[in-house]
Structures are given as C-alpha cells and as structure tokens.
Design a protein around this motif. Structure first.
Motif, PDB file in Angstrom:
ATOM      1  N   PHE A  37       0.837  -1.196   0.000  1.00 25.12           N
ATOM      2  CA  PHE A  37       0.000   0.000   0.000  1.00 25.12           C
ATOM      3  C   PHE A  37       0.875   1.250   0.000  1.00 25.12           C
ATOM      4  O   PHE A  37       2.045   1.227   0.392  1.00 25.12           O
ATOM      5  CB  PHE A  37      -0.913   0.004   1.226  1.00 25.12           C
ATOM      6  CG  PHE A  37      -1.992  -1.061   1.170  1.00 25.12           C
ATOM      7  CD1 PHE A  37      -2.777  -1.223   0.046  1.00 25.12           C
ATOM      8  CD2 PHE A  37      -2.216  -1.900   2.258  1.00 25.12           C
ATOM      9  CE1 PHE A  37      -3.764  -2.192  -0.013  1.00 25.12           C
ATOM     10  CE2 PHE A  37      -3.207  -2.874   2.222  1.00 25.12           C
ATOM     11  CZ  PHE A  37      -3.982  -3.025   1.079  1.00 25.12           C
ATOM     12  N   GLY A  38       0.304   2.351  -0.455  1.00 23.42           N
ATOM     13  CA  GLY A  38       1.031   3.610  -0.463  1.00 23.42           C
ATOM     14  C   GLY A  38       1.936   3.793  -1.662  1.00 23.42           C
ATOM     15  O   GLY A  38       2.736   4.728  -1.695  1.00 23.42           O
ATOM     16  N   LYS A  39       1.841   2.894  -2.637  1.00 20.14           N
ATOM     17  CA  LYS A  39       2.650   3.012  -3.847  1.00 20.14           C
ATOM     18  C   LYS A  39       1.751   3.194  -5.066  1.00 20.14           C
ATOM     19  O   LYS A  39       0.667   2.620  -5.145  1.00 20.14           O
ATOM     20  CB  LYS A  39       3.517   1.766  -4.051  1.00 20.14           C
ATOM     21  CG  LYS A  39       4.682   1.640  -3.083  1.00 20.14           C
ATOM     22  CD  LYS A  39       5.610   0.518  -3.504  1.00 20.14           C
ATOM     23  CE  LYS A  39       6.847   0.460  -2.626  1.00 20.14           C
ATOM     24  NZ  LYS A  39       7.799  -0.596  -3.097  1.00 20.14           N
ATOM     25  N   ARG A  40       2.248   3.971  -6.025  1.00 23.18           N
ATOM     26  CA  ARG A  40       1.521   4.127  -7.284  1.00 23.18           C
ATOM     27  C   ARG A  40       1.776   2.924  -8.175  1.00 23.18           C
ATOM     28  O   ARG A  40       2.743   2.183  -7.980  1.00 23.18           O
ATOM     29  CB  ARG A  40       1.946   5.423  -7.965  1.00 23.18           C
ATOM     30  CG  ARG A  40       1.523   6.665  -7.186  1.00 23.18           C
ATOM     31  CD  ARG A  40       1.993   7.938  -7.856  1.00 23.18           C
ATOM     32  NE  ARG A  40       1.498   9.117  -7.187  1.00 23.18           N
ATOM     33  CZ  ARG A  40       2.061   9.687  -6.114  1.00 23.18           C
ATOM     34  NH1 ARG A  40       3.183   9.157  -5.614  1.00 23.18           N
ATOM     35  NH2 ARG A  40       1.536  10.752  -5.558  1.00 23.18           N
ATOM     36  N   MET A  41       0.927   2.766  -9.168  1.00 19.38           N
ATOM     37  CA  MET A  41       0.952   1.577 -10.018  1.00 19.38           C
ATOM     38  C   MET A  41       2.343   1.296 -10.570  1.00 19.38           C
ATOM     39  O   MET A  41       2.844   0.169 -10.522  1.00 19.38           O
ATOM     40  CB  MET A  41      -0.061   1.744 -11.148  1.00 19.38           C
ATOM     41  CG  MET A  41      -0.169   0.565 -12.085  1.00 19.38           C
ATOM     42  SD  MET A  41       0.888   0.752 -13.547  1.00 19.38           S
ATOM     43  CE  MET A  41       0.155  -0.488 -14.599  1.00 19.38           C
ATOM     44  N   TRP A  42       3.014   2.302 -11.093  1.00 21.40           N
ATOM     45  CA  TRP A  42       4.309   2.095 -11.741  1.00 21.40           C
ATOM     46  C   TRP A  42       5.459   1.901 -10.751  1.00 21.40           C
ATOM     47  O   TRP A  42       6.560   1.545 -11.137  1.00 21.40           O
ATOM     48  CB  TRP A  42       4.619   3.260 -12.676  1.00 21.40           C
ATOM     49  CG  TRP A  42       4.616   4.603 -12.007  1.00 21.40           C
ATOM     50  CD1 TRP A  42       5.673   5.245 -11.427  1.00 21.40           C
ATOM     51  CD2 TRP A  42       3.497   5.468 -11.848  1.00 21.40           C
ATOM     52  NE1 TRP A  42       5.290   6.448 -10.916  1.00 21.40           N
ATOM     53  CE2 TRP A  42       3.952   6.616 -11.171  1.00 21.40           C
ATOM     54  CE3 TRP A  42       2.143   5.406 -12.234  1.00 21.40           C
ATOM     55  CZ2 TRP A  42       3.106   7.690 -10.845  1.00 21.40           C
ATOM     56  CZ3 TRP A  42       1.314   6.459 -11.912  1.00 21.40           C
ATOM     57  CH2 TRP A  42       1.795   7.584 -11.223  1.00 21.40           C
ATOM     58  N   GLU A  43       5.175   2.132  -9.478  1.00 17.75           N
ATOM     59  CA  GLU A  43       6.191   1.928  -8.451  1.00 17.75           C
ATOM     60  C   GLU A  43       6.206   0.499  -7.914  1.00 17.75           C
ATOM     61  O   GLU A  43       7.102   0.117  -7.166  1.00 17.75           O
ATOM     62  CB  GLU A  43       5.952   2.901  -7.285  1.00 17.75           C
ATOM     63  CG  GLU A  43       6.099   4.362  -7.681  1.00 17.75           C
ATOM     64  CD  GLU A  43       5.662   5.320  -6.596  1.00 17.75           C
ATOM     65  OE1 GLU A  43       6.129   6.484  -6.614  1.00 17.75           O
ATOM     66  OE2 GLU A  43       4.860   4.921  -5.731  1.00 17.75           O
TER      67      GLU A  43
ATOM     68  N   GLN B 157      -4.717   0.680  -3.778  1.00 20.42           N
ATOM     69  CA  GLN B 157      -3.580   0.264  -4.605  1.00 20.42           C
ATOM     70  C   GLN B 157      -4.114  -0.323  -5.907  1.00 20.42           C
ATOM     71  O   GLN B 157      -5.100  -1.052  -5.907  1.00 20.42           O
ATOM     72  CB  GLN B 157      -2.757  -0.772  -3.833  1.00 20.42           C
ATOM     73  CG  GLN B 157      -1.382  -1.047  -4.394  1.00 20.42           C
ATOM     74  CD  GLN B 157      -1.247  -2.490  -4.867  1.00 20.42           C
ATOM     75  OE1 GLN B 157      -2.007  -2.930  -5.727  1.00 20.42           O
ATOM     76  NE2 GLN B 157      -0.292  -3.219  -4.316  1.00 20.42           N
ATOM     77  N   PHE B 158      -3.475   0.023  -7.028  1.00 23.04           N
ATOM     78  CA  PHE B 158      -3.971  -0.330  -8.359  1.00 23.04           C
ATOM     79  C   PHE B 158      -4.300  -1.812  -8.500  1.00 23.04           C
ATOM     80  O   PHE B 158      -5.414  -2.184  -8.886  1.00 23.04           O
ATOM     81  CB  PHE B 158      -2.915   0.073  -9.404  1.00 23.04           C
ATOM     82  CG  PHE B 158      -3.253  -0.309 -10.816  1.00 23.04           C
ATOM     83  CD1 PHE B 158      -4.050   0.500 -11.601  1.00 23.04           C
ATOM     84  CD2 PHE B 158      -2.756  -1.488 -11.366  1.00 23.04           C
ATOM     85  CE1 PHE B 158      -4.353   0.147 -12.910  1.00 23.04           C
ATOM     86  CE2 PHE B 158      -3.051  -1.851 -12.671  1.00 23.04           C
ATOM     87  CZ  PHE B 158      -3.857  -1.032 -13.449  1.00 23.04           C
ATOM     88  N   TYR B 159      -3.357  -2.687  -8.212  1.00 22.66           N
ATOM     89  CA  TYR B 159      -3.561  -4.117  -8.446  1.00 22.66           C
ATOM     90  C   TYR B 159      -4.559  -4.717  -7.460  1.00 22.66           C
ATOM     91  O   TYR B 159      -5.351  -5.604  -7.815  1.00 22.66           O
ATOM     92  CB  TYR B 159      -2.226  -4.870  -8.378  1.00 22.66           C
ATOM     93  CG  TYR B 159      -1.288  -4.526  -9.507  1.00 22.66           C
ATOM     94  CD1 TYR B 159      -1.489  -5.033 -10.789  1.00 22.66           C
ATOM     95  CD2 TYR B 159      -0.201  -3.670  -9.298  1.00 22.66           C
ATOM     96  CE1 TYR B 159      -0.631  -4.709 -11.833  1.00 22.66           C
ATOM     97  CE2 TYR B 159       0.663  -3.347 -10.333  1.00 22.66           C
ATOM     98  CZ  TYR B 159       0.444  -3.868 -11.603  1.00 22.66           C
ATOM     99  OH  TYR B 159       1.288  -3.540 -12.629  1.00 22.66           O
ATOM    100  N   TYR B 160      -4.522  -4.236  -6.220  1.00 24.46           N
ATOM    101  CA  TYR B 160      -5.477  -4.725  -5.230  1.00 24.46           C
ATOM    102  C   TYR B 160      -6.888  -4.309  -5.618  1.00 24.46           C
ATOM    103  O   TYR B 160      -7.840  -5.093  -5.507  1.00 24.46           O
ATOM    104  CB  TYR B 160      -5.125  -4.184  -3.838  1.00 24.46           C
ATOM    105  CG  TYR B 160      -5.942  -4.794  -2.730  1.00 24.46           C
ATOM    106  CD1 TYR B 160      -5.650  -6.063  -2.245  1.00 24.46           C
ATOM    107  CD2 TYR B 160      -7.012  -4.101  -2.158  1.00 24.46           C
ATOM    108  CE1 TYR B 160      -6.402  -6.638  -1.225  1.00 24.46           C
ATOM    109  CE2 TYR B 160      -7.763  -4.657  -1.142  1.00 24.46           C
ATOM    110  CZ  TYR B 160      -7.456  -5.930  -0.677  1.00 24.46           C
ATOM    111  OH  TYR B 160      -8.207  -6.490   0.318  1.00 24.46           O
TER     112      TYR B 160
END
Length: 323
Positions: A132-138, A191-194
C-alpha cells in the motif's frame, strides 16, 4: 436411464427428509476452492454443519506449504473441521492456477458424487504481495500480475471447469468471495492491483448470473467485513479470545468479525430456496445476517461495510452502533 432417475428420486427424498430434520444441505455437494484458512475454511465448515459434503481445496497440506508460508493451516485440517461440524469433508490438494489440476478436482467430484450444488471461489493468498502507499508504476510488475493471477485468473479457471457440472441439476449456487461490496468499492481501494483484484469478482458474479439464469442457477459475490482471520489476528498480535486488545492500535478493528460470520452467510444462501432473488448481486456478511437472522460467534451482528461507508465519506461513526 431408469436407474439414474430412481437415484435422483432417492436423492430428492433424502434432501427433503434432511431439511425437515434441520440439516438443510444434507445430500448436497459443495466445492470450496481456497479453503485452507480464513473465510474459505469457515465457509466449508458452515456448509458441513448444514449437512453438505464439502470438497476443500488449496495448496497448503501437511506435506507442503504454499507461497503464503503458513504451515499451521492445511486443507486436511479444514476437512476434519467439516467432519466435526456434522458434514463430510474431503481434502483435495490443488493449485487453481493449473487448469489440469482443477479439471482433475472436478472430475473427482463428478466421479464420486455425480453432482455439484455449490461452488465457492475463495482463492486468494496474495496478502504477502500487497504494497500500500505506492503508485501503479512503483510496484514491481511481477508482484502486481501475481496478485491478478491469484485473485482473478484462478477464479476463472475454476468456474470454467466446475460450472458444467453445477448446471447439470437446477438450483446451483456460485459464490465469488472478495473484499468489499459494489457500493464500498466505488472508491479507490488503496492500490492499483489490489483494486482490480478485489473488484473483479464482483463483476464476475454479475456476468455469471447472466450465463447461469437459464439453468436455474444463481451467482453472487459475498464479502466478509473486517475479517479476524488467522493471519489478521497474527498481524495484530492477538488471538480470537482477546482480539479486542487490538482496538487500541486500530480503532476500526472494533467492528471486526470472525470467519464464522461469512461462513454462516454462505450457508444461509445455500439453504435459501428463493436465493435467485440475489442473482448477480454483491452482498456482505452483515447484510445477509440482517436478512437471515444469524449472528457471529459472539452473538453480535457486525455491519463493517455500513460502518466503513461512513468512514470513507469522512465521518467518524461509533463502532458500537455497528455491532
């Protein structure tokens, strides 16, 4: 043909007698995919308590541990708990990302039972991948795609092989298990993937409802609330006996529910002869508790998603109002 018809008549008679005796699912067959721990285990046990024969699958056995790394929870133990609850538990090791393994599971159910009445897709095991706390590309691409494999692709593979058996008899039930409802997940799930992984089962249930309605079958998506799974209890350093001690660290934990709650929710759906009214819907354990009148293990009726809907809106509701 006559022998097959006689068998079906006898089965119907057994089911009717069992329902009259209080075992609403006696004579019924369920497959709980992803029943090693947490919600899947509790759902399997609740179905067994209602009299069902329950095939429980997963990757962690007494001989082998999955990537989740929790050796203390196995499908064999789940099957034993189903037996103890009054049903019949059958443990079958399976990786639901392997089509041939899933095909073999379904063929075994067909060979041994000749029917499938309830399919529960509770396959996940991706908590260790969440950042959590990260953008998709990170986020490392392999980690993100693995989450989608575990929580989406596995469900699709399982339904592909299991549904032809489920629709053989009218009245089948498919339950997609996720985190959140269609209403609560309108916002960004951190979070994008979640977000993608946990929204996909909601849409899968809606889509399967369209494909299944001509066969007299029902598809729904069910979510627990703030689940006190074995893994969650360990995260907070508490047990089921003293779980309230974690509220000091995480105030929202005050609305947490035991896995038994969502188990009872799915068992109530499976026993409801009019469950087709839910076809395609996204449902929560708290919502179904109000509908069917069951409680959590402690006698309460937590409504975590009612609570979190207000939290997401920037309010500060009292957790006591949602138990």
């Amino acid at each position: 043909m006559a022998t097959h018809q006689t068998g079906k008549t006898e089965q119907a008679g057994k089911t009717e007698k069992a329902e009259q005796a209080g075992k609403a699912l006696d004579g019924r067959v369920a497959l709980v995919a992803g029943a090693t721990r947490g919600a899947g285990r509790a759902i399997a046990v609740a179905l067994g308590a209602a009299g069902a024969t329950v095939y429980v699958t997963g990757r962690t056995t007494r001989q082998r541990v999955s990537e989740v790394g929790r050796a203390g929870e196995t499908i064999e133990e789940t099957a034993e708990l189903v037996d103890a609850a009054g049903g019949r538990g059958i443990a079958v090791p399976a990786d639901h990302l392997d089509p041939e393994q899933v095909r073999a599971v379904v063929e075994r159910v067909d060979r041994e039972q000749g029917r499938l009445d309830v399919l529960v897709n509770d396959i996940w095991g991706g908590e260790h991948l969440i950042e959590f706390g990260k953008r998709m590309w990170e986020i490392e691409l392999d980690r993100g795609l693995r989450m989608l494999e575990l929580g989406v692709r596995s469900h699709i593979i399982t339904s592909h092989f299991a549904l032809p058996l489920l629709i053989r008899e009218p009245g089948g039930l498919v339950v997609e298990v996720t985190d959140g409802t269609a209403e609560s997940n309108k916002g960004y799930r951190e979070q994008f993937y979640y977000d993608l992984t946990k929204n996909a089962p909601i849409r899968m249930a809606f889509d399967l409802a369209q494909d299944l309605k001509d066969f007299g079958a029902t598809a729904v998506c069910v979510t627990p609330g703030f689940l006190r799974s074995e893994q969650m209890l360990d995260t907070f350093g508490v047990t089921e006996a003293n779980w309230r001690d974690a509220v000091a660290e995480q105030p929202h934990f005050a609305v947490a529910e035991s896995p038994a709650y969502v188990g009872r929710a799915v068992a109530a759906l499976a026993a409801d002869g009019e469950r087709s009214r839910w076809n395609g819907r996204s449902l929560s354990s708290g919502q179904l508790a109000r509908e069917y009148g069951f409680t959590d293990a402690d006698g309460s009726q937590p409504d975590a998603w009612g609570y979190f809907t207000r939290v997401f809106a920037g309010e500060e509701p009292d957790p006591a109002d949602y138990r």
